[in-house]
Design a protein around this motif. Structure first.
Motif, PDB file in Angstrom:
ATOM      1  N   GLY A  59       0.783  -1.229   0.000  1.00 31.54           N
ATOM      2  CA  GLY A  59       0.000   0.000   0.000  1.00 31.54           C
ATOM      3  C   GLY A  59       0.816   1.280   0.000  1.00 31.54           C
ATOM      4  O   GLY A  59       0.265   2.362  -0.127  1.00 31.54           O
ATOM      5  N   ILE A  60       2.129   1.177   0.111  1.00 33.14           N
ATOM      6  CA  ILE A  60       2.991   2.351   0.147  1.00 33.14           C
ATOM      7  C   ILE A  60       3.221   2.873  -1.272  1.00 33.14           C
ATOM      8  O   ILE A  60       3.411   2.103  -2.204  1.00 33.14           O
ATOM      9  N   PHE A  61       3.203   4.195  -1.424  1.00 27.29           N
ATOM     10  CA  PHE A  61       3.604   4.821  -2.685  1.00 27.29           C
ATOM     11  C   PHE A  61       4.492   6.013  -2.364  1.00 27.29           C
ATOM     12  O   PHE A  61       4.328   6.671  -1.343  1.00 27.29           O
ATOM     13  N   PHE A  62       5.465   6.268  -3.217  1.00 25.77           N
ATOM     14  CA  PHE A  62       6.371   7.377  -2.973  1.00 25.77           C
ATOM     15  C   PHE A  62       7.104   7.737  -4.258  1.00 25.77           C
ATOM     16  O   PHE A  62       7.195   6.933  -5.185  1.00 25.77           O
ATOM     17  N   GLY A  63       7.606   8.950  -4.288  1.00 27.10           N
ATOM     18  CA  GLY A  63       8.383   9.381  -5.433  1.00 27.10           C
ATOM     19  C   GLY A  63       9.185  10.625  -5.113  1.00 27.10           C
ATOM     20  O   GLY A  63       8.746  11.474  -4.342  1.00 27.10           O
ATOM     21  N   ALA A  64      10.368  10.707  -5.703  1.00 30.46           N
ATOM     22  CA  ALA A  64      11.219  11.882  -5.578  1.00 30.46           C
ATOM     23  C   ALA A  64      11.196  12.638  -6.900  1.00 30.46           C
ATOM     24  O   ALA A  64      10.744  12.121  -7.913  1.00 30.46           O
ATOM     25  N   ASN A  65      11.674  13.861  -6.874  1.00 34.26           N
ATOM     26  CA  ASN A  65      11.731  14.692  -8.067  1.00 34.26           C
ATOM     27  C   ASN A  65      10.329  14.872  -8.663  1.00 34.26           C
ATOM     28  O   ASN A  65      10.138  14.786  -9.871  1.00 34.26           O
ATOM     29  N   ILE A  66       9.365  15.129  -7.815  1.00 34.36           N
ATOM     30  CA  ILE A  66       7.971  15.288  -8.236  1.00 34.36           C
ATOM     31  C   ILE A  66       7.806  16.542  -9.092  1.00 34.36           C
ATOM     32  O   ILE A  66       7.239  16.502 -10.174  1.00 34.36           O
TER      33      ILE A  66
END
Length: 114
Positions: free
Chosen positions: A75-82
């Motif tokens: 269930g985790i979501f993540f992102g860099a440089n959005i």
């Protein structure tokens, strides 16, 4: 730092939301955007979610951008440089929606800024 509730970590006075938190407050999706690091992360408890779509808004509610992030099995979501740049002012994730493998909205609501 210490591990809390089995999923996230607590440090310097902050406790991050967990699946149990979502259930307790009857939430499907929660996210937080760190504008000073250009990093977004969150959790979704919709079992069939493959992506989460989001919009970023500024403190006055003005639209900044929209995007999608893949959802892991836990269930985790993540992102860099959005946004592609560190921001000087705050921005918040809004209009969070869970999408299935075909891109259909299967859960979603407007979230208050965290």
């Amino acid at each position: 730092m210490k591990r809390t509730k089995g999923l996230f970590w607590e440090g310097t006075g902050r406790e991050y939301f967990t699946r149990a938190y979502l259930e307790e407050y009857d939430q499907i999706i929660l996210a937080r955007y760190y504008w000073n690091r250009d990093f977004l992360f969150g959790i979704c408890r919709e079992a069939d979610a493959k992506e989460v779509s989001f919009e970023l808004i500024d403190p006055e509610g003005n639209f900044l951008m929209e995007g999608k992030l893949p959802v892991r099995e836990d269930g985790i979501f993540f992102g860099a440089n959005i946004r592609g740049a560190i921001l000087d002012e705050s921005a918040y994730p809004y209009h969070l929606r869970a999408l299935d493998a075909e891109g259909n909205v299967i859960a979603g609501e407007v979230e208050d800024a965290l």
